[in-house]
Design a protein around this motif. Sequence first.
Motif, PDB file in Angstrom:
ATOM      1  N   ALA A 189      -0.808 -20.848 -13.665  1.00 34.34           N
ATOM      2  CA  ALA A 189      -0.166 -19.676 -14.257  1.00 34.34           C
ATOM      3  C   ALA A 189      -1.254 -18.669 -14.617  1.00 34.34           C
ATOM      4  N   SER A 206       1.605 -17.381 -18.447  1.00 31.26           N
ATOM      5  CA  SER A 206       2.565 -16.310 -18.199  1.00 31.26           C
ATOM      6  C   SER A 206       2.977 -16.222 -16.741  1.00 31.26           C
ATOM      7  N   HIS A 207       4.201 -15.729 -16.542  1.00 31.23           N
ATOM      8  CA  HIS A 207       4.631 -15.327 -15.209  1.00 31.23           C
ATOM      9  C   HIS A 207       3.898 -14.039 -14.826  1.00 31.23           C
ATOM     10  N   ARG A 209       5.286 -11.017 -12.770  1.00 35.21           N
ATOM     11  CA  ARG A 209       6.377 -10.418 -12.011  1.00 35.21           C
ATOM     12  C   ARG A 209       5.827  -9.441 -10.987  1.00 35.21           C
ATOM     13  N   ALA A 220       1.236 -14.261  -8.226  1.00 34.19           N
ATOM     14  CA  ALA A 220       2.577 -13.690  -8.212  1.00 34.19           C
ATOM     15  C   ALA A 220       3.238 -13.893  -6.858  1.00 34.19           C
ATOM     16  N   THR A 225       4.278 -19.586 -10.809  1.00 33.69           N
ATOM     17  CA  THR A 225       3.847 -19.459 -12.193  1.00 33.69           C
ATOM     18  C   THR A 225       4.985 -19.793 -13.156  1.00 33.69           C
ATOM     19  N   PHE A 226       4.647 -19.942 -14.427  1.00 38.37           N
ATOM     20  CA  PHE A 226       5.639 -20.214 -15.460  1.00 38.37           C
ATOM     21  C   PHE A 226       5.152 -19.598 -16.755  1.00 38.37           C
ATOM     22  N   CYS A 227       6.019 -19.558 -17.750  1.00 40.33           N
ATOM     23  CA  CYS A 227       5.647 -19.049 -19.060  1.00 40.33           C
ATOM     24  C   CYS A 227       5.774 -20.183 -20.073  1.00 40.33           C
ATOM     25  N   GLU A 250       8.730 -14.067 -20.797  1.00 32.36           N
ATOM     26  CA  GLU A 250       8.075 -13.973 -19.497  1.00 32.36           C
ATOM     27  C   GLU A 250       6.554 -14.015 -19.598  1.00 32.36           C
ATOM     28  N   GLU A 251       6.016 -13.501 -20.693  1.00 27.35           N
ATOM     29  CA  GLU A 251       4.567 -13.408 -20.805  1.00 27.35           C
ATOM     30  C   GLU A 251       4.107 -13.730 -22.227  1.00 27.35           C
TER      31      GLU A 251
END
Length: 285
Positions: A189, A206-207, A209, A220, A225-227, A250-251
């Motif tokens: 991530a 964090s993602h 986007r 991305a 990724t994940f949060c 999301e972050e």
Amino acid sequence: IDGNRMAVGTKHEVLLLANDPRLAEEYPNRPKFYDALFAPRSAHYCGHIDIRDLVWTDSVLVGVSTLFSCLFRLDETYSFRGVRKPPFITDLAPEDRCHLNGMCLVDGKPRYVTAFSETNAVQSWRPTKLESGILMDVTTNEVVMGSLPMPHSPRMFDGELYLLLSITGEVVKVDVAAGRYEVINRVPAFVRGLVKWGDYLFVGASHLRKTHTFGDLPLAQEGATFCGVMVIHLPTGALVSQLKYVNSCEEIFDVQVLPGLRRPGILGTHGEIHRRALSLQETTF
């Protein structure tokens, strides 16, 4: 976080909050539910200066203004007062010249900072953001390490310096004298936010986007990724636990620890409850 006080950097202001556990007892929405309640006590309207890391020093609260490429402190008269800027930044201007973002203390004073480049023009860090990051000692103006992949969150734990290489997801320990680092672990991530408690590191993830400023980056595009927050056992480097947000978040930019608290509450400035949270030395209402 510093004991019972908390500072939160928002889009347009710095909000200062204080914890009074006595207020938690009578919180009208959930009486006797929280073991702490942080209530807003003051706000500094600094305007949009793109606040990143915040730390309580020996004397004042110091923050990073990414927009002005400097460290700052609050001021009663002005939007902020500049504390330090990298030597390659010629003047204070709202131009995000090097994407200064991270800061840590040594002996109660700012010592190390991270940025995405050594550039001095409007957002000129963008073309080389994957390989031009730096770790700098602001007391000597020496670049300790360069060519870093989007560094964030320098932190000093037990006399050792750590930081995050955000785009590779790596948690690293820095050998300042040798100008190199050792990888502790890698998180799949975009990592920002690092704190230590006991033998464990807590790492924010964090993602990225595709609509984000950094949406063209490999992480991305991979979509993996994940949060959430990852927990790493520092002596072994093993990933031992994780908290993932399935929705609503999301972050994450920073991670802090509230020692001894299991169910803390925080009051925002929306609504009217915070206006009725009155805390005196002798009692609360």
